[in-house]
Write a protein that holds these residues in place. Structure first.
Motif, PDB file in Angstrom:
ATOM      1  N   LEU A 176       0.793  -1.114  -0.043  1.00  0.00           N
ATOM      2  CA  LEU A 176      -0.018  -0.009  -0.001  1.00  0.00           C
ATOM      3  C   LEU A 176       0.732   1.252  -0.066  1.00  0.00           C
ATOM      4  N   MET A 177       2.093   1.126   0.863  1.00  0.00           N
ATOM      5  CA  MET A 177       3.054   2.465   0.778  1.00  0.00           C
ATOM      6  C   MET A 177       3.624   2.571  -0.696  1.00  0.00           C
ATOM      7  N   ASN A 178       3.805   1.380  -1.424  1.00  0.00           N
ATOM      8  CA  ASN A 178       4.400   1.447  -2.751  1.00  0.00           C
ATOM      9  C   ASN A 178       3.342   2.204  -3.705  1.00  0.00           C
ATOM     10  N   VAL A 179       2.169   2.001  -3.357  1.00  0.00           N
ATOM     11  CA  VAL A 179       1.181   2.193  -4.313  1.00  0.00           C
ATOM     12  C   VAL A 179       0.991   3.767  -4.320  1.00  0.00           C
ATOM     13  N   GLN A 180       1.108   4.465  -3.039  1.00  0.00           N
ATOM     14  CA  GLN A 180       1.222   5.830  -2.854  1.00  0.00           C
ATOM     15  C   GLN A 180       2.463   6.339  -3.273  1.00  0.00           C
ATOM     16  N   ALA A 181       3.527   5.720  -2.970  1.00  0.00           N
ATOM     17  CA  ALA A 181       4.796   6.297  -3.641  1.00  0.00           C
ATOM     18  C   ALA A 181       4.724   6.443  -5.088  1.00  0.00           C
ATOM     19  N   GLU A 182       4.128   5.456  -6.027  1.00  0.00           N
ATOM     20  CA  GLU A 182       3.913   5.336  -7.340  1.00  0.00           C
ATOM     21  C   GLU A 182       3.202   6.366  -7.785  1.00  0.00           C
ATOM     22  N   THR A 183       1.802   6.489  -7.371  1.00  0.00           N
ATOM     23  CA  THR A 183       0.859   7.409  -7.799  1.00  0.00           C
ATOM     24  C   THR A 183       1.279   8.845  -7.424  1.00  0.00           C
ATOM     25  N   GLY A 184       1.839   8.877  -6.306  1.00  0.00           N
ATOM     26  CA  GLY A 184       2.319  10.281  -5.738  1.00  0.00           C
ATOM     27  C   GLY A 184       0.952  10.837  -4.949  1.00  0.00           C
ATOM     28  N   ARG A 185      -0.021  10.067  -4.713  1.00  0.00           N
ATOM     29  CA  ARG A 185      -1.242  10.417  -4.125  1.00  0.00           C
ATOM     30  C   ARG A 185      -1.334   9.621  -2.869  1.00  0.00           C
ATOM     31  N   TRP A 186      -1.760  10.350  -1.689  1.00  0.00           N
ATOM     32  CA  TRP A 186      -1.925   9.693  -0.544  1.00  0.00           C
ATOM     33  C   TRP A 186      -3.254   9.009  -0.600  1.00  0.00           C
TER      34      TRP A 186
END
Lengths: 304, 188, 182
Positions: free
Chosen positions: A166-176
């Motif tokens: 989940l943290m990686n997803v946020q890092a990739e999309t740049g949206r919290w």
């Protein structure tokens, strides 16, 4: 061999960090409450003094083995949750016992401590303690529903049960995630109010009607352990929220700012709220928070 | 208020010949009756005269006359009137009828009187001790019970309290002030 | 400075006593009329929490037993049980003149006159009632005693238990207490 030592050292350091930050936050909570009530309030390090005073008590009375274990269960739960939740985004030094499915494991382990306490206070035979833990467990059935719904929504939407993913997803999309799945965020925040058993959901420990509830037979070193466990557990939960909804934190300053802003939510909500009874609390959690959780699941299914 | 009082006095006197009334205050009436009359006059006052509220049951110790005077204090919400019902009982064999079937709260007051004055209420259901715990002496509120002697015997009196017996004496010793006549008979 | 056993023990004592004096939890058990002075002491106006003094809920958690005012023999029985349930080190504060010499109830048939014959008192606060300022002054005195390591009422109680028990049993004739344990 070297890596084991390395991770053990990391675990000890993360425990010390969690203890220090958690106890300081508790002290700041008291300070903020005092300032709101137009008092000077205790110094921010007052809770360190309380914990050490309780630890320096010369005698300890216990009614049996399960009462020992009650305090130990709380500590074990806190440390286990702390080791599973990643403290930093790319923490090389801090141990990361992460695995696929750790969100589900966390859901279980967060209940474990209170169930252990229930066994422990059962042995003390104190009626106040029994009433307190009963109320605590019933309140838990209240806030667990929006909390589980929020996590399930996240799991469905991103097809993962791992916090790191989940943290990686946020890092990739740049949206919290608090922006990309707002309903889950709302449900989780409202469940958090109950999870911290801060006012107005502090019926479990209500000192002036229940004589502090489950901990009423715990004194001295036991209470010291319970207070430390509470601080560590609180830090672990705050870090989990930061990881899930704010994309984790890359350095210590960001971690402190993010966790403290999360910590302010129950504190400020509690200062202005009177205490809810158990059935009021359950009705509260099964109302809007659960609705937000359902909306989050629907959104996740549609966006999947 | 005057008419209401006269009416109540008339009705009570017509039903209870032994009642002696005394009228000495704006909203207060006072009846002295024999002790056999107590349950019936209380029943009558509650049911017929609307004195629904039992404020208190208390006792006066007439040591010189060897009698206890038990006082029932009632209040009427409709007439805004307080009624005292007094009765005298023998001090050596203090027995009175139990009235807690009329007002349930009378039970509490009766238990208190039983412990503090030793008055027995026939048929009172109060097995355990109430206010006094592990009390072995005589009932402490009787006037012939010497509390100071009992306290000096049971509890340790700290030195330095000897001159605290009467404030006035201390003042006289210090200032040479004259003791007024009425105060002399209370001299210890 | 030589680090032998005595010196290190001294340092440990200083740290322990500092923690103890800065965090005094009162047992919220009002025995007499003096308990009414405690709410102003702990709330906004006098704010004892800034000194670390606040209410602990149960005897197991509390450090200070405040005897607020007169003690009837009936209450004394409960107070003794409560005191023995508290965890060592524990302190007793006698509050108001009733605990010192009986106060205005000195010739009453059921109130004790001198508290220190039944429980070890560390600090007396006189007055009837003592104002919150006096209460805080008493706590400051207690903190000084703790820091100096002189507030050892609990040890005194343990060592002279026979004397205290004799006095207690004199005013509580039917001694039906549970078995002794600290």
């Amino acid at each position: 061999m070297g890596s084991i030592l390395y991770y053990t050292l990391g675990a000890i350091i993360s425990f010390i960090l969690a203890f220090t930050v958690g106890i300081t936050y508790m002290g700041l909570d008291r300070k903020i409450t005092a300032r709101v009530q137009n008092r000077i309030g205790p110094p921010w390090y007052q809770n360190f003094l309380d914990v050490s005073k309780l630890y320096f008590k010369k005698t300890n009375i216990h009614q049996g083995i399960m009462q020992h274990m009650g305090a130990a269960f709380m500590m074990v739960t806190a440390v286990m949750a702390l080791l599973i939740v990643p403290i930093f985004n790319h923490g090389h030094f801090f141990p990361n016992l992460n695995f696929q499915g750790d969100l589900i494991f966390l859901l279980y382990i967060m209940v474990f401590g209170q169930l252990g306490m229930a066994l422990g206070v059962g042995q003390t035979g104190n009626p106040n303690a029994a009433i307190g833990i009963t109320r605590g467990l019933s309140q838990m059935t209240g806030y667990e529903i929006p909390w589980v719904l929020a996590l399930v929504a996240l799991m469905i939407q991103y097809k993962t049960t791992s916090i790191v993913d989940l943290m990686n997803v946020q890092a990739e999309t740049g949206r919290w995630l608090m922006f990309s799945s707002p309903f889950a965020f709302l449900a989780a925040i409202l469940a958090m109010l109950g999870m911290f058993s801060h006012a107005p959901f502090d019926i479990m420990v209500a000192p002036n009607e229940l004589a502090s509830g489950p901990i009423s037979e715990y004194g001295g070193k036991y209470l010291s352990i319970l207070m430390s466990a509470g601080a560590v557990f609180m830090f672990a939960k705050l870090t989990l929220y930061v990881d899930l909804f704010m994309g984790g934190s890359s350095n210590l300053l960001a971690l402190l700012i993010k966790t403290f802003s999360f910590f302010l939510i129950p504190v400020l909500y509690g200062i202005v709220s009177p205490r809810y009874r158990t059935e009021q609390a359950i009705r509260y959690f099964w109302g809007w928070p659960s609705l937000f959780g359902l909306l989050a699941v629907i959104q996740a299914v549609i966006l999947k | 208020m005057k008419e209401i009082k006269t009416k109540i006095i008339e009705r009570i006197k017509s039903h209870f010949q032994d009642a002696v009334e005394r009228d000495y205050d704006y909203n207060r009436l006072d009846f002295s009756v024999k002790k056999e009359t107590i349950p019936s006059i209380l029943f009558y006052l509650k049911d017929e005269m609307n004195f629904k509220h039992l404020s208190h049951i208390t006792c006066v110790d007439w040591l010189e006359e060897k009698e206890f005077e038990v006082v029932f204090i009632l209040w009427s919400y409709t007439d805004r009137l307080q009624v005292y019902v007094r009765t005298r009982i023998d001090r050596d064999h203090p027995v009175l009828d139990n009235i807690d079937m009329i007002w349930r709260q009378a039970n509490t007051y009766e238990r208190e009187l039983k412990e503090m004055y030793g008055i027995n209420f026939t048929g009172l259901e109060a097995p355990e001790e109430f206010l006094l715990e592990d009390w072995e002496g005589p009932p402490p509120m009787r006037r012939d019970f010497d509390t100071r002697e009992y306290a000096a015997r049971t509890y340790y009196t700290r030195p330095g309290r000897e001159d605290a017996q009467d404030v006035r004496e201390t003042i006289i010793k210090r200032t040479g002030e004259e003791l007024p006549d009425f105060a002399k008979k209370y001299k210890r | 400075m030589v680090f032998n056993d005595k010196n290190s023990q001294k340092i440990v004592d200083i740290i322990e006593n500092y923690a103890r004096k800065s965090s005094l939890w009162i047992l919220a058990y009002g025995t007499g009329c003096g308990a009414i002075e405690l709410p102003p002491t702990v709330t906004s106006r006098y704010d004892s929490e800034r000194l670390g003094i606040h209410f602990g809920a149960t005897p197991r958690q509390a450090d200070v037993l405040l005897i607020t005012g007169y003690l009837t023999t009936k209450t004394l029985k409960r107070v003794i049980r409560v005191y023995e349930q508290m965890q060592d080190p524990k302190y007793v504060i006698g509050f108001g003149s009733c605990t010192i010499n009986g106060g205005m109830y000195w010739d009453s048939y059921n109130t004790i006159n001198a508290l220190d014959r039944y429980l070890p008192v560390d600090v007396y606060i006189n007055g009837c009632m003592p104002r919150p300022e006096a209460v805080l002054a008493g706590f400051a005195k207690l903190q000084k005693l703790i820091q100096a390591g002189k507030a050892d009422g609990a040890n005194k109680y343990k060592e002279n238990l026979d004397w205290y028990r004799t006095n207690q049993k004199k005013v509580i004739p039917n001694w039906r207490m549970p078995e002794y344990n600290w």
